[in-house]
Design a protein around this motif. Structure first.
Motif, PDB file in Angstrom:
ATOM      1  N   TRP A 155       0.829  -1.206   0.000  1.00 51.18           N
ATOM      2  CA  TRP A 155       0.000   0.000   0.000  1.00 51.18           C
ATOM      3  C   TRP A 155       0.863   1.256   0.000  1.00 51.18           C
ATOM      4  N   SER A 156       1.902   1.266   0.849  1.00 49.31           N
ATOM      5  CA  SER A 156       2.800   2.421   0.927  1.00 49.31           C
ATOM      6  C   SER A 156       3.395   2.726  -0.442  1.00 49.31           C
ATOM      7  N   GLU A 157       3.857   1.678  -1.091  1.00 44.75           N
ATOM      8  CA  GLU A 157       4.510   1.861  -2.382  1.00 44.75           C
ATOM      9  C   GLU A 157       3.531   2.474  -3.384  1.00 44.75           C
ATOM     10  N   ARG A 158       2.331   1.924  -3.408  1.00 45.36           N
ATOM     11  CA  ARG A 158       1.322   2.406  -4.335  1.00 45.36           C
ATOM     12  C   ARG A 158       0.950   3.856  -4.027  1.00 45.36           C
ATOM     13  N   ASP A 189       7.724   7.700  17.602  1.00 37.61           N
ATOM     14  CA  ASP A 189       7.636   8.865  18.473  1.00 37.61           C
ATOM     15  C   ASP A 189       6.295   9.514  18.145  1.00 37.61           C
ATOM     16  N   GLU A 190       5.388   9.535  19.103  1.00 41.07           N
ATOM     17  CA  GLU A 190       4.000   9.919  18.828  1.00 41.07           C
ATOM     18  C   GLU A 190       3.887  11.278  18.119  1.00 41.07           C
ATOM     19  N   GLY A 191       4.617  12.302  18.604  1.00 41.42           N
ATOM     20  CA  GLY A 191       4.491  13.653  18.047  1.00 41.42           C
ATOM     21  C   GLY A 191       4.745  13.713  16.545  1.00 41.42           C
ATOM     22  N   PRO A 192       5.974  13.391  16.113  1.00 43.09           N
ATOM     23  CA  PRO A 192       6.267  13.459  14.674  1.00 43.09           C
ATOM     24  C   PRO A 192       5.393  12.497  13.851  1.00 43.09           C
ATOM     25  N   ALA A 193       5.074  11.334  14.428  1.00 38.86           N
ATOM     26  CA  ALA A 193       4.261  10.362  13.683  1.00 38.86           C
ATOM     27  C   ALA A 193       2.874  10.946  13.425  1.00 38.86           C
ATOM     28  N   ARG A 194       2.337  11.615  14.432  1.00 36.86           N
ATOM     29  CA  ARG A 194       1.011  12.222  14.272  1.00 36.86           C
ATOM     30  C   ARG A 194       1.065  13.338  13.223  1.00 36.86           C
ATOM     31  N   ALA A 195       2.139  14.144  13.290  1.00 40.13           N
ATOM     32  CA  ALA A 195       2.277  15.240  12.320  1.00 40.13           C
ATOM     33  C   ALA A 195       2.341  14.681  10.899  1.00 40.13           C
ATOM     34  N   LEU A 196       3.012  13.542  10.755  1.00 39.74           N
ATOM     35  CA  LEU A 196       3.138  12.909   9.443  1.00 39.74           C
ATOM     36  C   LEU A 196       1.765  12.441   8.944  1.00 39.74           C
ATOM     37  N   ALA A 197       1.026  11.810   9.848  1.00 38.16           N
ATOM     38  CA  ALA A 197      -0.310  11.324   9.486  1.00 38.16           C
ATOM     39  C   ALA A 197      -1.225  12.489   9.134  1.00 38.16           C
ATOM     40  N   GLU A 198      -1.084  13.585   9.871  1.00 35.95           N
ATOM     41  CA  GLU A 198      -1.934  14.748   9.581  1.00 35.95           C
ATOM     42  C   GLU A 198      -1.571  15.356   8.222  1.00 35.95           C
ATOM     43  N   ALA A 199      -0.286  15.366   7.913  1.00 36.26           N
ATOM     44  CA  ALA A 199       0.136  15.900   6.607  1.00 36.26           C
ATOM     45  C   ALA A 199      -0.392  15.006   5.484  1.00 36.26           C
ATOM     46  N   PHE A 200      -0.429  13.705   5.732  1.00 33.81           N
ATOM     47  CA  PHE A 200      -0.970  12.772   4.736  1.00 33.81           C
ATOM     48  C   PHE A 200      -2.465  13.032   4.528  1.00 33.81           C
ATOM     49  N   ALA A 201      -3.196  13.209   5.634  1.00 32.27           N
ATOM     50  CA  ALA A 201      -4.632  13.477   5.543  1.00 32.27           C
ATOM     51  C   ALA A 201      -4.873  14.809   4.834  1.00 32.27           C
ATOM     52  N   PHE A 234      -2.220   7.254  10.570  1.00 38.95           N
ATOM     53  CA  PHE A 234      -1.036   6.609  10.001  1.00 38.95           C
ATOM     54  C   PHE A 234      -0.734   7.221   8.638  1.00 38.95           C
ATOM     55  N   SER A 235       0.389   6.816   8.097  1.00 39.99           N
ATOM     56  CA  SER A 235       0.832   7.383   6.824  1.00 39.99           C
ATOM     57  C   SER A 235       1.679   6.329   6.112  1.00 39.99           C
ATOM     58  N   PRO A 236       1.681   6.349   4.794  1.00 44.79           N
ATOM     59  CA  PRO A 236       2.617   5.467   4.087  1.00 44.79           C
ATOM     60  C   PRO A 236       4.057   5.883   4.381  1.00 44.79           C
ATOM     61  N   LEU A 237       4.969   4.945   4.304  1.00 45.72           N
ATOM     62  CA  LEU A 237       6.402   5.237   4.477  1.00 45.72           C
ATOM     63  C   LEU A 237       7.158   4.594   3.325  1.00 45.72           C
ATOM     64  N   PRO A 238       8.257   5.228   2.890  1.00 50.79           N
ATOM     65  CA  PRO A 238       9.079   4.564   1.863  1.00 50.79           C
ATOM     66  C   PRO A 238       9.732   3.301   2.430  1.00 50.79           C
ATOM     67  N   ARG A 239      10.092   2.406   1.546  1.00 55.75           N
ATOM     68  CA  ARG A 239      10.751   1.174   1.989  1.00 55.75           C
ATOM     69  C   ARG A 239      12.047   1.475   2.732  1.00 55.75           C
ATOM     70  N   ALA A 240      12.382   0.627   3.706  1.00 55.17           N
ATOM     71  CA  ALA A 240      13.630   0.836   4.444  1.00 55.17           C
ATOM     72  C   ALA A 240      14.310  -0.516   4.636  1.00 55.17           C
ATOM     73  N   GLU A 241      15.615  -0.474   4.836  1.00 57.40           N
ATOM     74  CA  GLU A 241      16.386  -1.708   5.033  1.00 57.40           C
ATOM     75  C   GLU A 241      15.943  -2.419   6.315  1.00 57.40           C
ATOM     76  N   ARG A 247       7.904   2.230  11.590  1.00 57.18           N
ATOM     77  CA  ARG A 247       7.304   1.445  10.513  1.00 57.18           C
ATOM     78  C   ARG A 247       6.386   0.362  11.088  1.00 57.18           C
ATOM     79  N   ALA A 248       6.848  -0.285  12.151  1.00 57.43           N
ATOM     80  CA  ALA A 248       6.057  -1.374  12.736  1.00 57.43           C
ATOM     81  C   ALA A 248       4.719  -0.848  13.246  1.00 57.43           C
ATOM     82  N   GLU A 249       4.732   0.319  13.913  1.00 57.00           N
ATOM     83  CA  GLU A 249       3.480   0.854  14.454  1.00 57.00           C
ATOM     84  C   GLU A 249       2.560   1.340  13.325  1.00 57.00           C
ATOM     85  N   MET A 250       3.115   1.978  12.314  1.00 57.48           N
ATOM     86  CA  MET A 250       2.298   2.420  11.170  1.00 57.48           C
ATOM     87  C   MET A 250       1.616   1.211  10.523  1.00 57.48           C
ATOM     88  N   ALA A 251       2.387   0.129  10.357  1.00 59.14           N
ATOM     89  CA  ALA A 251       1.832  -1.075   9.730  1.00 59.14           C
ATOM     90  C   ALA A 251       0.710  -1.650  10.593  1.00 59.14           C
TER      91      ALA A 251
END
Ligand code: GDP
Length: 467
Positions: A155-158, A189-201, A234-241, A247-251
Motif C-alpha cells: 500500500w505504501s509503495e502504491r 515517536d507519537e508527536g512526529p508520527a502524528r504530524a506525518l499522518a496529519e500531513a498525509f490526511a 497513520f501514513s505510508p512510508l518509503p521502503r527501508a532496510e 514502521r512497525a506501528e504504522m503497519a
C-alpha cells in the motif's frame, strides 16, 4: 434474569422478523457516491415522491395505481443510525429552502409499500407488502475495499507512486517534504508520527478540493465517528532496510484500519445490498478539468469492481453475485438544458464502458442515466451574438440571485472526448460547473418534489420487485 429475558425477547423478535420476511419481501437498496454527489437529496426526494405517489409516471407500479399505501416504518437494523428524512425534507420545503446536510456516515430508512399485484393475479391475491430498506453510505468507504488485499508495504509503495503523479504532486508536496525528514527505519515517536499522518490526511483533502476522486483510505476524508482515533492516524512510508518502531506501528495501524473499520462495514452493510445506485457528479468533474474526469473514471471502475470481487478476495463468499442491478446516475442534470441530457448519459456510460465490458459483468445489469433528484432550474433560451443559447435559469447558491446560465456544450462523441483525458485542459473550451440554491417549493397535497427521471431510476432499480 434480566439478561435472559432480554435474550428471549431478542430471539422472539428475530423469529417474528424471520416469519415476516417470508411473506413480506425486503429489497435493500444501496445509495452511494462520493461526497456531495447527491445521495441525501436523492433519498429525500425519492422517498417523498413515493410517500405521496407524487410524480412517478415512469415507475410502473405507480402509473398503474397499484401502490395502495406507503409508510415509513422502524428499520429492522436497530443498531444503524436512521436516515433523517424528516429534517432533510424540512430543509428543502422551508420558506427559505436549504440543501440538507450531506451524508457523513452510514444510515438507513425503511419504506414499506402495500401493493396490489399486477395482471390476472390481482383478482385472486390480496395486496402484499414489500419493504424497501434504503442504505445510504459514503462512496469514499467503498473505495477502501481495494485496501483489503494489500499489505502495508504494498500500500505504501502504491500510495507514494500515486502522490508523485503529475495530477497530485503539487498537493502532495508538503507531506512528501515531511516524509523526507523522517527516518523510515527509525523509532516510534507519537508527536512526529502524528504530524506525518496529519500531513498525509491534508494531502488527501487538498486532492479532494481540487476535484480529484480515487482517494483512499476513505475514512481520512469521511471519518464518521472515528475522527482522531489511532486507526486513522497513520501514513505510508518509503521502503527501508531495517524495520524500526515507526514502521512497525504504522503497519499495525494500517492493519487495524482494515480489521476494525473496513471489514465490519462491508460485512454489516455492503454485503447485504440487493440493488445499488451510484450517484456521480460528472458535471462538476467536467468543470474541474480532464484530470478530475480521469480520476472519476478510475473511481467508478473501483466501485464496479467492489460488486464483483475476484475469487481470491475474502469478500467473494459474502457478496457472491447478489447485486444484480447497478445504476450509475449522473446527478444534477438540471444544471444543463434537456437537449444535453442524452449526452450526459452517454458520457457517463462511456466512463464505465471498459470496466463494464469485462466478463464478470455479464450476469448483472449495469446502466447509466442522467437525473436530477430535485429540479432547481427552469429552461430559457437566450439570444447572444445572433445565436440562441439553451440556458438553465435558477437562483445561484452563492448570491441567491436569479441567473440564466449556459455551462457549455457536452461532447457529441464521448469516446473521442475521453481520448483527451491526458491533457491539462479541454481542447474544445471549458465547461463551467455551477451551484444552484434549492427552489422555493409549494407542493399541493399528494404532490412530490419536482425531479428529472428519478422515477425512471426507481423503475430500473425496483420495478420488478414491485410487480
Ligand atoms: P451527498 O454528500 O452525496 O449526500 O450530497 P447531497 O445530497 O448533500 O448533495 C450535495 C449538493 O449537491 C447539494 O447540497 C446541492 O447543492 C447539490 N445537489 C444535489 N442534488 C441536486 C439536484 O438534483 N439538483 C441540483 N441543482 N443540485 C443538487
Amino acid at each position: 434474569i434480566a439478561d435472559i429475558a432480554d435474550e428471549v425477547a431478542r430471539l422472539v423478535e428475530t423469529a417474528q422478523e424471520g416469519a415476516a420476511a417470508l411473506f413480506e419481501p425486503t429489497v435493500r437498496l444501496g445509495v452511494t457516491g462520493l461526497s456531495r454527489a447527491g445521495k441525501t437529496v436523492f433519498i429525500t426526494s425519492l422517498v417523498a415522491n413515493l410517500l405521496d405517489r407524487g410524480r412517478m409516471p415512469r415507475l410502473r407500479a405507480a402509473a398503474q395505481g397499484r401502490i395502495e399505501a406507503a409508510q415509513l416504518r422502524p428499520q429492522p437494523d436497530r443498531a444503524a443510525p436512521r436516515f433523517d428524512f424528516e429534517t432533510h425534507l424540512g430543509a428543502l420545503l422551508a420558506p427559505e429552502p436549504r440543501w440538507p446536510e450531506s451524508t457523513r456516515a452510514v444510515s438507513q430508512l425503511r419504506l414499506s409499500l402495500r401493493l396490489r399485484p399486477e395482471g390476472w393475479l390481482a383478482g385472486l391475491a390480496g395486496p402484499r407488502v414489500v419493504h424497501l430498506d434504503i442504505v445510504d453510505y459514503p462512496g469514499e468507504w467503498l473505495l477502501d475495499l481495494a485496501l483489503l488485499d494489500l499489505s502495508y508495504d504494498d500500500w505504501s509503495e502504491r500510495a507514494l507512486a500515486e502522490a508523485r503523479a503529475p495530477a497530485r504532486a503539487l498537493h502532495a508536496a508538503p507531506w512528501l517534504a515531511r516524509l523526507g525528514a523522517v527516518d523510515p527505519a527509525g523509532p516510534w515517536d507519537e508527536g512526529p508520527a502524528r504530524a506525518l499522518a496529519e500531513a498525509f490526511a491534508a494531502y488527501l483533502e487538498a486532492c479532494r478540493r481540487a476535484g480529484l476522486s480515487g482517494l483512499t483510505p476513505g475514512r481520512f476524508l469521511m471519518p464518521g465517528d472515528l475522527a482522531g482515533s489511532p486507526a486513522l492516524t497513520f501514513s505510508p512510508l518509503p521502503r527501508a532496510e531495517r524495520r524500526g518502531g515507526l514502521r512497525a506501528e504504522m503497519a499495525k495501524r494500517f492493519e487495524a484500519y482494515k480489521r476494525a473499520v473496513v471489514r465490519p462495514f462491508f460485512r454489516d452493510h455492503f454485503a447485504r445490498i440487493d440493488r445499488q445506485v451510484v450517484l456521480v457528479d460528472v458535471l462538476s468533474a467536467l468543470g474541474a478539468g480532464p484530470q478530475a474526469v480521469a480520476d472519476l473514471r478510475a473511481s467508478m471502475t473501483a466501485v464496479l469492481d467492489a460488486f464483483r470481487p475476484g475469487e481470491n478476495s475474502w469478500l467473494a463468499p459474502i457478496i457472491g453475485r447478489r447485486v444484480d442491478r447497478i445504476l450509475f446516475a449522473a446527478a444534477k442534470a438540471d444544471h444543463v438544458h434537456h437537449t444535453q441530457h442524452d449526452r450526459l448519459a452517454a458520457l457517463t456510460a462511456e466512463l464505465l464502458r471498459r470496466s463494464r465490458e469485462r466478463a464478470a459483468f455479464k450476469g448483472a445489469r449495469v446502466e447509466a442515466m442522467a437525473l436530477a433528484s430535485l429540479r432547481a432550474t427552469v429552461e430559457q433560451d437566450v439570444r447572444r451574438d445572433g445565436r440562441v443559447l439553451h440556458c438553465v435559469r435558477g437562483r445561484l447558491a452563492a448570491t441567491g440571485r436569479e441567473a440564466a446560465l449556459h455551462p457549455g456544450d457536452l461532447p457529441e462523441d464521448p469516446r473521442r472526448f475521453l481520448d483527451a483525458l491526458g491533457a491539462e485542459r479541454w481542447p474544445e473550451g471549458d465547461f463551467r460547473a455551477m451551484d444552484f440554491a434549492p427552489p422555493r417549493l409549494r407542493l399541493a397535497p399528494g404532490d412530490g418534489p419536482p425531479h428529472l427521471r428519478l422515477d425512471a431510476a426507481a423503475e430500473f432499480l425496483l420495478g420488478d420487485k414491485l410487480s
